[in-house]
Motif scaffolding. Structure first.
Motif, PDB file in Angstrom:
ATOM      1  N   MET A 150       0.838  -1.199   0.000  1.00  0.00           N
ATOM      2  CA  MET A 150       0.000   0.000   0.000  1.00  0.00           C
ATOM      3  C   MET A 150       0.873   1.249   0.000  1.00  0.00           C
ATOM      4  SD  MET A 150      -2.987  -1.303  -0.235  1.00  0.00           S
ATOM      5  CE  MET A 150      -2.120  -2.592  -1.121  1.00  0.00           C
ATOM      6  N   PHE A 151       1.917   1.264   0.825  1.00  0.00           N
ATOM      7  CA  PHE A 151       2.802   2.427   0.892  1.00  0.00           C
ATOM      8  C   PHE A 151       3.680   2.542  -0.353  1.00  0.00           C
ATOM      9  CE2 PHE A 151       1.684   2.332   5.409  1.00  0.00           C
ATOM     10  CZ  PHE A 151       1.433   3.684   5.616  1.00  0.00           C
ATOM     11  N   ALA A 152       3.919   1.432  -1.044  1.00  0.00           N
ATOM     12  CA  ALA A 152       4.716   1.464  -2.278  1.00  0.00           C
ATOM     13  C   ALA A 152       3.906   1.959  -3.466  1.00  0.00           C
ATOM     14  CB  ALA A 152       5.268   0.073  -2.575  1.00  0.00           C
ATOM     15  N   THR A 153       2.573   1.855  -3.390  1.00  0.00           N
ATOM     16  CA  THR A 153       1.740   2.213  -4.547  1.00  0.00           C
ATOM     17  C   THR A 153       0.928   3.490  -4.347  1.00  0.00           C
ATOM     18  OG1 THR A 153      -0.010   0.768  -3.742  1.00  0.00           O
ATOM     19  CG2 THR A 153       1.498  -0.159  -5.358  1.00  0.00           C
ATOM     20  N   SER A 154       0.822   3.986  -3.124  1.00  0.00           N
ATOM     21  CA  SER A 154       0.000   5.172  -2.844  1.00  0.00           C
ATOM     22  C   SER A 154       0.759   6.128  -1.933  1.00  0.00           C
ATOM     23  CB  SER A 154      -1.299   4.770  -2.127  1.00  0.00           C
ATOM     24  OG  SER A 154      -2.057   3.888  -2.907  1.00  0.00           O
ATOM     25  N   PRO A 155       0.468   7.423  -2.045  1.00  0.00           N
ATOM     26  CA  PRO A 155       1.064   8.370  -1.092  1.00  0.00           C
ATOM     27  C   PRO A 155       0.627   8.014   0.336  1.00  0.00           C
ATOM     28  CG  PRO A 155      -0.062   9.524  -2.879  1.00  0.00           C
ATOM     29  CD  PRO A 155      -0.407   8.073  -3.004  1.00  0.00           C
ATOM     30  N   ALA A 156       1.485   8.256   1.296  1.00  0.00           N
ATOM     31  CA  ALA A 156       1.223   7.869   2.688  1.00  0.00           C
ATOM     32  C   ALA A 156      -0.111   8.386   3.193  1.00  0.00           C
ATOM     33  CB  ALA A 156       2.358   8.354   3.588  1.00  0.00           C
ATOM     34  N   GLU A 157      -0.477   9.610   2.827  1.00  0.00           N
ATOM     35  CA  GLU A 157      -1.737  10.183   3.318  1.00  0.00           C
ATOM     36  C   GLU A 157      -2.964   9.518   2.698  1.00  0.00           C
ATOM     37  OE1 GLU A 157      -0.364  12.745  -0.153  1.00  0.00           O
ATOM     38  OE2 GLU A 157       0.603  11.851   1.602  1.00  0.00           O
ATOM     39  N   SER A 158      -2.759   8.696   1.678  1.00  0.00           N
ATOM     40  CA  SER A 158      -3.860   7.995   1.020  1.00  0.00           C
ATOM     41  C   SER A 158      -3.911   6.512   1.366  1.00  0.00           C
ATOM     42  CB  SER A 158      -3.754   8.157  -0.499  1.00  0.00           C
ATOM     43  OG  SER A 158      -3.874   9.518  -0.862  1.00  0.00           O
ATOM     44  N   VAL A 159      -3.067   6.073   2.278  1.00  0.00           N
ATOM     45  CA  VAL A 159      -3.065   4.674   2.703  1.00  0.00           C
ATOM     46  C   VAL A 159      -3.998   4.528   3.901  1.00  0.00           C
ATOM     47  CG1 VAL A 159      -1.691   2.775   3.638  1.00  0.00           C
ATOM     48  CG2 VAL A 159      -0.754   4.229   1.822  1.00  0.00           C
ATOM     49  N   HIS A 160      -5.034   3.711   3.733  1.00  0.00           N
ATOM     50  CA  HIS A 160      -6.038   3.523   4.785  1.00  0.00           C
ATOM     51  C   HIS A 160      -6.069   2.095   5.311  1.00  0.00           C
ATOM     52  CE1 HIS A 160      -7.422   7.531   3.864  1.00  0.00           C
ATOM     53  NE2 HIS A 160      -7.494   7.184   2.588  1.00  0.00           N
ATOM     54  N   ALA A 161      -5.083   1.298   4.929  1.00  0.00           N
ATOM     55  CA  ALA A 161      -5.003  -0.090   5.405  1.00  0.00           C
ATOM     56  C   ALA A 161      -4.684  -0.094   6.894  1.00  0.00           C
ATOM     57  CB  ALA A 161      -3.931  -0.850   4.632  1.00  0.00           C
ATOM     58  N   LEU A 162      -5.218  -1.075   7.594  1.00  0.00           N
ATOM     59  CA  LEU A 162      -4.995  -1.208   9.032  1.00  0.00           C
ATOM     60  C   LEU A 162      -3.907  -2.237   9.306  1.00  0.00           C
ATOM     61  CD1 LEU A 162      -8.720  -1.318  10.226  1.00  0.00           C
ATOM     62  CD2 LEU A 162      -7.183   0.672  10.120  1.00  0.00           C
ATOM     63  N   ASP A 163      -3.147  -2.011  10.364  1.00  0.00           N
ATOM     64  CA  ASP A 163      -2.157  -3.006  10.744  1.00  0.00           C
ATOM     65  C   ASP A 163      -2.814  -4.095  11.594  1.00  0.00           C
ATOM     66  OD1 ASP A 163      -2.366  -2.088  13.395  1.00  0.00           O
ATOM     67  OD2 ASP A 163      -0.467  -1.010  13.331  1.00  0.00           O
ATOM     68  N   HIS A 164      -2.038  -5.115  11.936  1.00  0.00           N
ATOM     69  CA  HIS A 164      -2.597  -6.264  12.644  1.00  0.00           C
ATOM     70  C   HIS A 164      -3.211  -5.896  13.989  1.00  0.00           C
ATOM     71  CE1 HIS A 164       1.445  -5.941  14.284  1.00  0.00           C
ATOM     72  NE2 HIS A 164       1.012  -6.612  15.329  1.00  0.00           N
ATOM     73  N   SER A 165      -2.648  -4.927  14.692  1.00  0.00           N
ATOM     74  CA  SER A 165      -3.209  -4.561  15.999  1.00  0.00           C
ATOM     75  C   SER A 165      -4.529  -3.812  15.833  1.00  0.00           C
ATOM     76  CB  SER A 165      -2.209  -3.748  16.827  1.00  0.00           C
ATOM     77  OG  SER A 165      -1.853  -2.562  16.151  1.00  0.00           O
ATOM     78  N   ALA A 166      -4.643  -2.952  14.844  1.00  0.00           N
ATOM     79  CA  ALA A 166      -5.899  -2.234  14.598  1.00  0.00           C
ATOM     80  C   ALA A 166      -7.001  -3.192  14.157  1.00  0.00           C
ATOM     81  CB  ALA A 166      -5.696  -1.140  13.554  1.00  0.00           C
ATOM     82  N   LEU A 167      -6.626  -4.258  13.440  1.00  0.00           N
ATOM     83  CA  LEU A 167      -7.611  -5.238  12.980  1.00  0.00           C
ATOM     84  C   LEU A 167      -8.146  -6.119  14.111  1.00  0.00           C
ATOM     85  CD1 LEU A 167      -5.953  -6.197   9.603  1.00  0.00           C
ATOM     86  CD2 LEU A 167      -8.214  -5.155   9.895  1.00  0.00           C
ATOM     87  N   ALA A 168      -7.535  -6.016  15.287  1.00  0.00           N
ATOM     88  CA  ALA A 168      -7.996  -6.782  16.447  1.00  0.00           C
ATOM     89  C   ALA A 168      -9.031  -5.999  17.265  1.00  0.00           C
ATOM     90  CB  ALA A 168      -6.810  -7.169  17.326  1.00  0.00           C
TER      91      ALA A 168
END
Length: 162
Positions: free
Chosen positions: A25-43
């Protein structure tokens, strides 16, 4: 046979897949446009997380975040809307229909919960074209930003009325 079950996003193989997802996600989109959650947020309690496995081997994952309104605020017991998060297939499992199986599983769960609508956000870059096609094939249409999202040239917002 592929099985989809609730799982922990902190499990080692899942954590690795989610880390790859965030890196892409960070390789394909600007950081401010990345809305993916990390493993802790997904819990978080408002999120149900599933994995697809075959003979114990991780093939993919997906999640449903419960929203009580289109604005995204959460009030226990009043959920009417959901957001699909963290749809990802392992590189080895791509082309096997895992994403379609996961999406249908998430939508079946949303219907069982009697949600009115399911939303998602994905990217506009060519990298995300297969995801946009998958969602469109399954009835999703473009919509305005929902929840806490704002207009972003790097984001496509989609919805499915259930």
């Amino acid at each position: 046979m592929i099985h989809i079950d609730r799982d922990a996003p902190t499990r080692d193989d899942v954590h690795q897949l989610l880390s790859e997802h965030l890196a892409d996600m960070f390789a394909t989109s600007p950081a401010e446009s990345v809305h993916a959650l990390d493993h802790s947020a997904l819990a978080a309690p408002s999120i149900t997380f599933w994995t697809a496995r075959e003979d114990g081997q991780l093939l993919g994952c997906g999640a449903l975040k419960i929203l009580d309104s289109e604005s995204g605020s959460l009030v226990p017991g009043s959920a009417r809307y959901g957001e699909i998060k963290s749809m990802r297939t392992t590189a080895a499992a791509r082309g096997r229909g895992v994403a379609t199986l996961m999406l249908r599983h998430i939508l079946d769960d949303a219907r069982a919960r009697k949600l009115e609508r399911v939303y998602l956000e994905t990217g506009t870059e060519d990298y995300f074209a297969p995801a946009r096609r998958l969602y469109a094939r399954n009835g999703f249409t473009e919509c305005p930003p929902f929840a806490d999202y704002t207009l972003d040239p790097n984001s496509v917002f989609m919805e499915l009325r259930l």
